[in-house]
Design a protein around this motif. Structure first.
Motif, PDB file in Angstrom:
ATOM      1  N   ASP A  62       0.811  -1.220   0.000  1.00 37.97           N
ATOM      2  CA  ASP A  62       0.000   0.000   0.000  1.00 37.97           C
ATOM      3  C   ASP A  62       0.845   1.271   0.000  1.00 37.97           C
ATOM      4  O   ASP A  62       0.395   2.322  -0.451  1.00 37.97           O
ATOM      5  N   SER A  63       2.069   1.180   0.495  1.00 36.78           N
ATOM      6  CA  SER A  63       2.941   2.357   0.533  1.00 36.78           C
ATOM      7  C   SER A  63       3.698   2.564  -0.778  1.00 36.78           C
ATOM      8  O   SER A  63       4.360   3.580  -0.954  1.00 36.78           O
ATOM      9  N   TYR A  64       3.608   1.595  -1.680  1.00 33.08           N
ATOM     10  CA  TYR A  64       4.324   1.646  -2.961  1.00 33.08           C
ATOM     11  C   TYR A  64       5.838   1.789  -2.784  1.00 33.08           C
ATOM     12  O   TYR A  64       6.525   2.396  -3.600  1.00 33.08           O
ATOM     13  N   THR A  65       6.363   1.207  -1.714  1.00 35.15           N
ATOM     14  CA  THR A  65       7.804   1.237  -1.479  1.00 35.15           C
ATOM     15  C   THR A  65       8.421  -0.162  -1.484  1.00 35.15           C
ATOM     16  O   THR A  65       9.586  -0.316  -1.848  1.00 35.15           O
ATOM     17  N   ASN A  66       7.652  -1.156  -1.096  1.00 33.55           N
ATOM     18  CA  ASN A  66       8.167  -2.525  -1.040  1.00 33.55           C
ATOM     19  C   ASN A  66       7.285  -3.464  -1.848  1.00 33.55           C
ATOM     20  O   ASN A  66       6.056  -3.329  -1.846  1.00 33.55           O
ATOM     21  N   LYS A  67       7.912  -4.413  -2.515  1.00 29.32           N
ATOM     22  CA  LYS A  67       7.163  -5.424  -3.246  1.00 29.32           C
ATOM     23  C   LYS A  67       6.913  -6.621  -2.336  1.00 29.32           C
ATOM     24  O   LYS A  67       7.806  -7.050  -1.598  1.00 29.32           O
ATOM     25  N   ILE A  68       5.713  -7.140  -2.394  1.00 25.30           N
ATOM     26  CA  ILE A  68       5.360  -8.320  -1.608  1.00 25.30           C
ATOM     27  C   ILE A  68       5.051  -9.474  -2.559  1.00 25.30           C
ATOM     28  O   ILE A  68       4.579  -9.268  -3.678  1.00 25.30           O
ATOM     29  N   ASP A  69       5.336 -10.690  -2.110  1.00 20.42           N
ATOM     30  CA  ASP A  69       5.095 -11.873  -2.933  1.00 20.42           C
ATOM     31  C   ASP A  69       3.607 -12.226  -2.923  1.00 20.42           C
ATOM     32  O   ASP A  69       2.983 -12.291  -1.860  1.00 20.42           O
ATOM     33  N   ILE A  70       3.063 -12.460  -4.106  1.00 19.07           N
ATOM     34  CA  ILE A  70       1.651 -12.826  -4.245  1.00 19.07           C
ATOM     35  C   ILE A  70       1.509 -14.333  -4.493  1.00 19.07           C
ATOM     36  O   ILE A  70       0.713 -15.008  -3.857  1.00 19.07           O
ATOM     37  N   GLN A  71       2.287 -14.843  -5.444  1.00 19.76           N
ATOM     38  CA  GLN A  71       2.274 -16.268  -5.756  1.00 19.76           C
ATOM     39  C   GLN A  71       3.699 -16.689  -6.125  1.00 19.76           C
ATOM     40  O   GLN A  71       4.472 -15.897  -6.661  1.00 19.76           O
TER      41      GLN A  71
END
Length: 233
Positions: A62-71
């Motif tokens: 949501d902060s557009y600073t870190n990428k999170i794994d989705i799949q």
């Protein structure tokens, strides 16, 4: 001195030849297909030197600073060149990171990674709704549910006659146009985006109806029953 220069030149040529022989080009990832809820990727390059790979789908938080794994895929063999991510959100930007192993020209196994921005196709636009009818300036505002990576186009009608339209690449999920009071208008919207230099369109939304909001000049004829419901004559 000439003899020394000749030896130096031979040594430099040998180093360049050795580096070019032992260095393997990096793999490349491409988006080869998509629907509004899935994306297919391909791994290219390396040929028979690829020994295995794994793909991870990511998205910014949501902060557009870190990428999170989705799949994350299972470990894939070198003979498998494509993988499809499913159950995704329409009209959305994702990122794929591919970690792979390969053998260099000395048959020593090494590893590397490559990333790419990828997109789902636009879906059918939903939630088209009148926001405000500006009675005195004769204008109407409307909006719809946003698909993050899409632009939009819309068409408005009064009866069977087209009275307004717009193609907006700003990705705004709202529109407006001039109207005449006490008339009924309809509007429909669709999303589009560009993937691999091709414009991809989603389905048109259901037709939404826009009309003058009733203006109350007095409280006569307004009653509220015991359940709290208001009735207006």
């Amino acid at each position: 001195m000439k003899h020394i220069k000749r030896i130096t030149g031979i040594l430099l040529f040998g180093i360049i030849l050795f580096v070019s022989y032992t260095t393997v080009d990096a793999a490349e990832v491409t988006q080869s297909a998509q629907t509004d809820k899935s994306i297919t990727i391909n791994i290219n390059g390396l040929s028979e030197r690829l020994t295995g790979w794994k793909a991870t789908l990511q998205q910014y938080d949501d902060s557009y600073t870190n990428k999170i794994d989705i799949q994350t895929s299972e470990q894939l063999g070198a003979n498998i060149k494509e993988y499809t991510f499913s159950n995704l959100t329409p009209g959305t930007e994702y990122y794929v990171k591919v970690d792979y192993t390969y053998k260099d020209f000395s048959d020593i196994e090494d590893s590397d990674s490559v990333s790419k921005t990828i997109y789902t196709a636009p879906g059918k636009v939903t939630g088209v709704n009148q926001v405000q009818w500006w009675y005195y300036i004769e204008n109407v505002d409307f909006s719809w549910d946003k698909q993050d990576a899409c632009s939009y186009e819309w068409v408005a009608y009064q009866g069977n006659k087209q009275v307004a339209n717009s193609t907006d690449i700003s990705r705004s999920n709202s529109g407006s146009f001039s109207v005449k009071n006490n008339k009924l208008y309809t509007v429909k919207v669709r999303a589009f985006t560009t993937i691999n230099d091709q414009v991809i369109y989603g389905d048109w939304s259901d037709t939404a109806y826009l009309f003058t909001q009733p203006m109350i000049n007095s409280n006569k004829g307004i009653t509220i029953d015991n359940s709290g419901k208001m009735k207006v004559k």
